[in-house]
Design an enzyme around this catalytic site. Structure first.
Site, PDB file in Angstrom:
ATOM      1  N   ILE B  34       1.020  -1.082   0.106  1.00 52.33           N
ATOM      2  CA  ILE B  34       0.028   0.056   0.022  1.00 52.33           C
ATOM      3  C   ILE B  34       0.779   1.452   0.013  1.00 52.33           C
ATOM      4  O   ILE B  34       0.555   2.262  -0.674  1.00 52.33           O
ATOM      5  CB  ILE B  34      -1.084  -0.011   1.357  1.00 52.33           C
ATOM      6  CG1 ILE B  34      -2.101  -0.910   0.947  1.00 52.33           C
ATOM      7  CG2 ILE B  34      -1.652   1.406   1.493  1.00 52.33           C
ATOM      8  CD1 ILE B  34      -2.710  -1.389   2.128  1.00 52.33           C
ATOM      9  N   GLY B  37       2.389   2.871  -3.285  1.00 47.01           N
ATOM     10  CA  GLY B  37       1.530   3.925  -4.072  1.00 47.01           C
ATOM     11  C   GLY B  37       1.087   5.017  -3.011  1.00 47.01           C
ATOM     12  O   GLY B  37       0.510   6.031  -3.542  1.00 47.01           O
ATOM     13  N   HIS B  38       0.959   4.951  -1.865  1.00 48.74           N
ATOM     14  CA  HIS B  38       0.293   5.853  -0.857  1.00 48.74           C
ATOM     15  C   HIS B  38       1.442   6.390   0.143  1.00 48.74           C
ATOM     16  O   HIS B  38       1.177   5.905   1.297  1.00 48.74           O
ATOM     17  CB  HIS B  38      -0.847   5.419  -0.345  1.00 48.74           C
ATOM     18  CG  HIS B  38      -1.770   6.520   0.300  1.00 48.74           C
ATOM     19  ND1 HIS B  38      -1.559   7.003   1.568  1.00 48.74           N
ATOM     20  CD2 HIS B  38      -2.699   7.131  -0.056  1.00 48.74           C
ATOM     21  CE1 HIS B  38      -2.459   7.882   1.798  1.00 48.74           C
ATOM     22  NE2 HIS B  38      -3.209   7.958   0.769  1.00 48.74           N
ATOM     23  N   PHE B  39       2.516   7.110  -0.115  1.00 50.26           N
ATOM     24  CA  PHE B  39       2.725   7.618  -1.382  1.00 50.26           C
ATOM     25  C   PHE B  39       4.280   7.196  -1.743  1.00 50.26           C
ATOM     26  O   PHE B  39       5.018   7.185  -0.600  1.00 50.26           O
ATOM     27  CB  PHE B  39       2.483   9.281  -1.451  1.00 50.26           C
ATOM     28  CG  PHE B  39       1.231   9.702  -1.281  1.00 50.26           C
ATOM     29  CD1 PHE B  39       0.293   9.728  -2.297  1.00 50.26           C
ATOM     30  CD2 PHE B  39       0.746   9.990  -0.027  1.00 50.26           C
ATOM     31  CE1 PHE B  39      -0.806  10.086  -2.167  1.00 50.26           C
ATOM     32  CE2 PHE B  39      -0.452  10.550   0.095  1.00 50.26           C
ATOM     33  CZ  PHE B  39      -1.398  10.556  -0.799  1.00 50.26           C
TER      34      PHE B  39
END
Lengths: 93, 157
Positions: B34, B37-39
């Site tokens: 996770i 992508g975040h972030f």
């Protein structure tokens, strides 16, 4: 002191952003006002708080599903007002 | 947290049925896809997962209130405020209070704190329904055991 219907109509108008003057005692909450089940939870919460009762939504839903009652009996606002008055009276009895 | 299993709660710290309150805790994992992508270059616990953590905490309270006979399903999240960032490795405290128990629905107020500072809060509405099947209830009991929920926990109610 406002009537039960006025209190309900004001709650619906505020909760669902429906013009107050379009909410009539003969209005059906679902069929005429387009209130869905999720929005009705908000209305039920506000009614429970305003009147100090617990609307028996599950019982009503079951009765409708079983064919023992029509939605008109509970969701036409003048009938809903009458049911609320009964619940308030039963609470005070 | 076991993010891959969508289990946002590590441990139930306390359930008080008399006050209709629950507190739980959870540690954000140090690594997760996770965070890729975040972030990228700035890993943050997604706000929607913080809201889910509050919902799961509220859910365990409602499971306890209903004596494991009915299941709460998330229906609405209101007034959600995400006040500060939560990053990998941080341990958060989550609490929830049952505000109203209606017929077939319930409303809680929940919040998360980090080092006693408010991280986020929201009012959460649940539909309360019968378990759809026995398999789900059995699996919920298994998860309950993992987070420290037991029939003895609500004894102070």
């Amino acid at each position: 002191m406002s009537s039960t219907f006025d209190t309900i109509a004001n709650i619906i108008a505020e909760t669902c952003d429906i013009p107050r003057d379009s909410i009539k005692p003969e209005s059906h909450a679902i069929n005429d006002l387009g209130i869905d089940s999720l929005d009705f939870l908000d209305i039920a919460f506000a009614i429970d708080k305003a009147f100090g009762i617990k609307l028996p939504l599950e019982q009503w839903t079951q009765e409708v599903n079983d064919g023992k009652a029509t939605t008109d009996q509970y969701f036409v606002l003048k009938n809903l007002s009458a049911r609320i008055d009964e619940l308030v009276a039963a609470k005070g009895a | 947290m076991r993010l891959e299993y969508f289990q946002l709660i590590d441990r139930i710290v306390d359930i008080n049925l008399a006050d209709r309150k629950i507190s739980t805790e959870a540690t954000v994992p140090t690594t997760s896809t996770i965070f890729e992508g975040h972030f990228p270059g700035f890993p943050l616990m997604p706000g929607v997962l913080l809201i889910e953590a509050m919902a799961q905490t509220s859910g365990w309270l409602l499971v306890a209130v209903n004596r494991f006979e009915r299941m709460p399903f998330l229906a609405a999240v209101k007034d959600a405020k995400l006040r500060t960032f939560v990053t990998p490795g941080q341990k958060v405290s989550i609490s929830a209070t049952l505000v109203h128990e209606g017929s077939g629905y319930a409303i809680t107020k929940a919040s998360i704190e980090l080092d006693r500072k408010s991280v986020c809060d929201a009012a959460i509405t649940f539909r309360i329904m019968d378990f759809p099947n026995s398999e789900m209830r059995d699996k919920m009991r298994e998860t309950a055991a993992l987070v420290g929920f037991s029939t003895e926990v609500p004894a102070n109610g």
